[in-house]
Design a protein around this motif. Structure first.
Motif, PDB file in Angstrom:
ATOM      1  N   ASP A  37       0.827  -1.210   0.000  1.00 14.69           N
ATOM      2  CA  ASP A  37       0.000   0.000   0.000  1.00 14.69           C
ATOM      3  C   ASP A  37       0.863   1.263   0.000  1.00 14.69           C
ATOM      4  OD1 ASP A  37      -2.211  -1.633   0.017  1.00 14.69           O
ATOM      5  OD2 ASP A  37      -2.743  -1.253   2.121  1.00 14.69           O
ATOM      6  N   VAL A  38       1.924   1.252   0.789  1.00 12.51           N
ATOM      7  CA  VAL A  38       2.812   2.414   0.857  1.00 12.51           C
ATOM      8  C   VAL A  38       3.499   2.637  -0.490  1.00 12.51           C
ATOM      9  CG1 VAL A  38       4.956   3.268   1.887  1.00 12.51           C
ATOM     10  CG2 VAL A  38       3.153   2.363   3.350  1.00 12.51           C
ATOM     11  N   GLU A  39       3.962   1.564  -1.115  1.00 14.67           N
ATOM     12  CA  GLU A  39       4.593   1.696  -2.434  1.00 14.67           C
ATOM     13  C   GLU A  39       3.603   2.243  -3.455  1.00 14.67           C
ATOM     14  OE1 GLU A  39       6.463  -1.936  -3.732  1.00 14.67           O
ATOM     15  OE2 GLU A  39       7.633  -2.100  -1.885  1.00 14.67           O
ATOM     16  N   HIS A  40       2.370   1.746  -3.429  1.00 19.01           N
ATOM     17  CA  HIS A  40       1.335   2.216  -4.354  1.00 19.01           C
ATOM     18  C   HIS A  40       1.036   3.698  -4.099  1.00 19.01           C
ATOM     19  CE1 HIS A  40      -2.170   2.066  -6.945  1.00 19.01           C
ATOM     20  NE2 HIS A  40      -2.885   2.601  -5.970  1.00 19.01           N
ATOM     21  N   THR A  41       0.907   4.063  -2.838  1.00 17.03           N
ATOM     22  CA  THR A  41       0.624   5.454  -2.490  1.00 17.03           C
ATOM     23  C   THR A  41       1.780   6.357  -2.902  1.00 17.03           C
ATOM     24  OG1 THR A  41      -0.745   4.752  -0.628  1.00 17.03           O
ATOM     25  CG2 THR A  41       0.051   7.014  -0.592  1.00 17.03           C
ATOM     26  N   SER A  42       2.997   5.892  -2.704  1.00  9.64           N
ATOM     27  CA  SER A  42       4.166   6.676  -3.098  1.00  9.64           C
ATOM     28  C   SER A  42       4.172   6.914  -4.604  1.00  9.64           C
ATOM     29  CB  SER A  42       5.441   5.951  -2.670  1.00  9.64           C
ATOM     30  OG  SER A  42       6.575   6.664  -3.086  1.00  9.64           O
ATOM     31  N   THR A  43       3.844   5.894  -5.365  1.00 13.58           N
ATOM     32  CA  THR A  43       3.773   6.029  -6.829  1.00 13.58           C
ATOM     33  C   THR A  43       2.696   7.035  -7.211  1.00 13.58           C
ATOM     34  OG1 THR A  43       4.543   3.763  -7.119  1.00 13.58           O
ATOM     35  CG2 THR A  43       3.412   4.768  -8.985  1.00 13.58           C
ATOM     36  N   GLN A  44       1.549   6.946  -6.550  1.00 15.29           N
ATOM     37  CA  GLN A  44       0.466   7.888  -6.838  1.00 15.29           C
ATOM     38  C   GLN A  44       0.891   9.320  -6.523  1.00 15.29           C
ATOM     39  OE1 GLN A  44      -2.723   6.118  -4.452  1.00 15.29           O
ATOM     40  NE2 GLN A  44      -3.862   5.772  -6.340  1.00 15.29           N
ATOM     41  N   ASP A  46       3.922  10.517  -6.484  1.00 13.48           N
ATOM     42  CA  ASP A  46       4.891  10.934  -7.508  1.00 13.48           C
ATOM     43  C   ASP A  46       4.177  11.405  -8.771  1.00 13.48           C
ATOM     44  OD1 ASP A  46       6.967  10.290  -5.796  1.00 13.48           O
ATOM     45  OD2 ASP A  46       7.407   8.356  -6.768  1.00 13.48           O
ATOM     46  N   HIS A  47       3.155  10.668  -9.188  1.00 13.99           N
ATOM     47  CA  HIS A  47       2.392  11.046 -10.388  1.00 13.99           C
ATOM     48  C   HIS A  47       1.655  12.365 -10.159  1.00 13.99           C
ATOM     49  CE1 HIS A  47       2.390   7.092 -12.793  1.00 13.99           C
ATOM     50  NE2 HIS A  47       3.279   6.979 -11.827  1.00 13.99           N
ATOM     51  N   LEU A  48       1.060  12.514  -8.975  1.00 16.29           N
ATOM     52  CA  LEU A  48       0.339  13.751  -8.673  1.00 16.29           C
ATOM     53  C   LEU A  48       1.286  14.956  -8.636  1.00 16.29           C
ATOM     54  CD1 LEU A  48      -2.131  12.506  -5.922  1.00 16.29           C
ATOM     55  CD2 LEU A  48      -2.716  13.255  -8.235  1.00 16.29           C
ATOM     56  N   GLU A  54       3.339  20.080 -13.945  1.00 17.59           N
ATOM     57  CA  GLU A  54       2.971  20.369 -15.330  1.00 17.59           C
ATOM     58  C   GLU A  54       1.900  21.456 -15.393  1.00 17.59           C
ATOM     59  OE1 GLU A  54       1.712  16.622 -16.927  1.00 17.59           O
ATOM     60  OE2 GLU A  54       3.753  15.894 -17.244  1.00 17.59           O
ATOM     61  N   GLN A  55       0.883  21.324 -14.532  1.00 15.05           N
ATOM     62  CA  GLN A  55      -0.199  22.303 -14.516  1.00 15.05           C
ATOM     63  C   GLN A  55       0.318  23.681 -14.109  1.00 15.05           C
ATOM     64  OE1 GLN A  55      -3.343  20.710 -12.075  1.00 15.05           O
ATOM     65  NE2 GLN A  55      -3.659  18.968 -13.432  1.00 15.05           N
ATOM     66  N   ARG A  56       1.214  23.699 -13.144  1.00 14.35           N
ATOM     67  CA  ARG A  56       1.777  24.976 -12.708  1.00 14.35           C
ATOM     68  C   ARG A  56       2.538  25.638 -13.857  1.00 14.35           C
ATOM     69  NH1 ARG A  56       3.165  27.540  -7.766  1.00 14.35           N
ATOM     70  NH2 ARG A  56       4.793  29.080  -8.139  1.00 14.35           N
ATOM     71  N   ALA A  57       3.321  24.843 -14.564  1.00 15.07           N
ATOM     72  CA  ALA A  57       4.079  25.405 -15.697  1.00 15.07           C
ATOM     73  C   ALA A  57       3.133  25.981 -16.747  1.00 15.07           C
ATOM     74  CB  ALA A  57       4.974  24.325 -16.301  1.00 15.07           C
ATOM     75  N   LEU A  58       2.057  25.257 -17.025  1.00 18.86           N
ATOM     76  CA  LEU A  58       1.088  25.747 -18.015  1.00 18.86           C
ATOM     77  C   LEU A  58       0.388  27.017 -17.533  1.00 18.86           C
ATOM     78  CD1 LEU A  58      -0.510  22.356 -19.106  1.00 18.86           C
ATOM     79  CD2 LEU A  58       0.955  23.846 -20.501  1.00 18.86           C
ATOM     80  N   VAL A  59      -0.025  27.034 -16.286  1.00 18.23           N
ATOM     81  CA  VAL A  59      -0.712  28.217 -15.745  1.00 18.23           C
ATOM     82  C   VAL A  59       0.231  29.419 -15.729  1.00 18.23           C
ATOM     83  CG1 VAL A  59      -1.744  29.185 -13.648  1.00 18.23           C
ATOM     84  CG2 VAL A  59      -2.416  26.917 -14.420  1.00 18.23           C
ATOM     85  N   GLU A  60       1.483  29.190 -15.336  1.00 16.76           N
ATOM     86  CA  GLU A  60       2.442  30.293 -15.327  1.00 16.76           C
ATOM     87  C   GLU A  60       2.684  30.822 -16.746  1.00 16.76           C
ATOM     88  OE1 GLU A  60       5.953  29.043 -13.232  1.00 16.76           O
ATOM     89  OE2 GLU A  60       4.993  29.282 -11.274  1.00 16.76           O
TER      90      GLU A  60
END
Length: 108
Positions: A37-44, A46-48, A54-60
Motif C-alpha cells: 500500500d505504501v509503495e502504491h501510495t508513493s507512486t500515486q 509521484d504522479h500527482l 505540469e499544470q503549474r508550468a502551463l498556468v504560469e
C-alpha cells in the motif's frame, strides 16, 4: 508431580506457541500488505506531483502570456501555511498516525 501434570504443562506451552505463531503470521501478512500500500501510495504521489508541476508550468505560461504577475497573485492568495518537516513525516505527538493513543504496556 506425575507425567500427567507435565503433559498438561507441555500442552499449554505448545498451544501458546501455536497461537503466537499464528499471530506472527497475521502480523507478517499485514506488514506485507502495508508495504504494498505504501509503495502504491508513493507512486500515486509521484504522479500527482508531476501533474501539479505540469499544470503549474502551463498556468504560469498562460499568466505570463496575459501579463499576470504570478508571484503577486500568490502573495495575495489566501493559501494554507507551508507544511513543516514534522507534517511531511506524518508525526503526531503522543499518538498514532490516526491520532489515537498507542498502548505499549506489556501484558502479563
Amino acid at each position: 508431580m506425575g507425567l500427567g501434570g507435565t503433559a498438561k504443562k507441555l500442552q499449554k506451552v505448545i498451544d501458546a506457541a501455536e497461537q503466537l505463531y499464528s499471530k506472527m503470521n497475521e502480523v507478517i501478512e499485514r506488514l506485507t500488505k502495508l508495504e504494498r500500500d505504501v509503495e502504491h501510495t508513493s507512486t500515486q504521489v509521484d504522479h500527482l506531483e508531476r501533474d501539479v508541476a505540469e499544470q503549474r508550468a502551463l498556468v504560469e505560461a498562460l499568466a505570463e502570456q496575459q501579463g499576470i504577475d504570478v508571484d503577486d497573485v500568490l502573495e495575495q492568495a489566501d493559501l494554507p501555511p507551508e507544511p513543516t518537516a514534522a507534517d511531511d513525516a506524518g508525526e503526531q505527538p503522543d499518538g498514532d498516525a490516526d491520532g489515537t493513543t498507542v498502548d505499549v504496556s506489556e501484558e502479563t
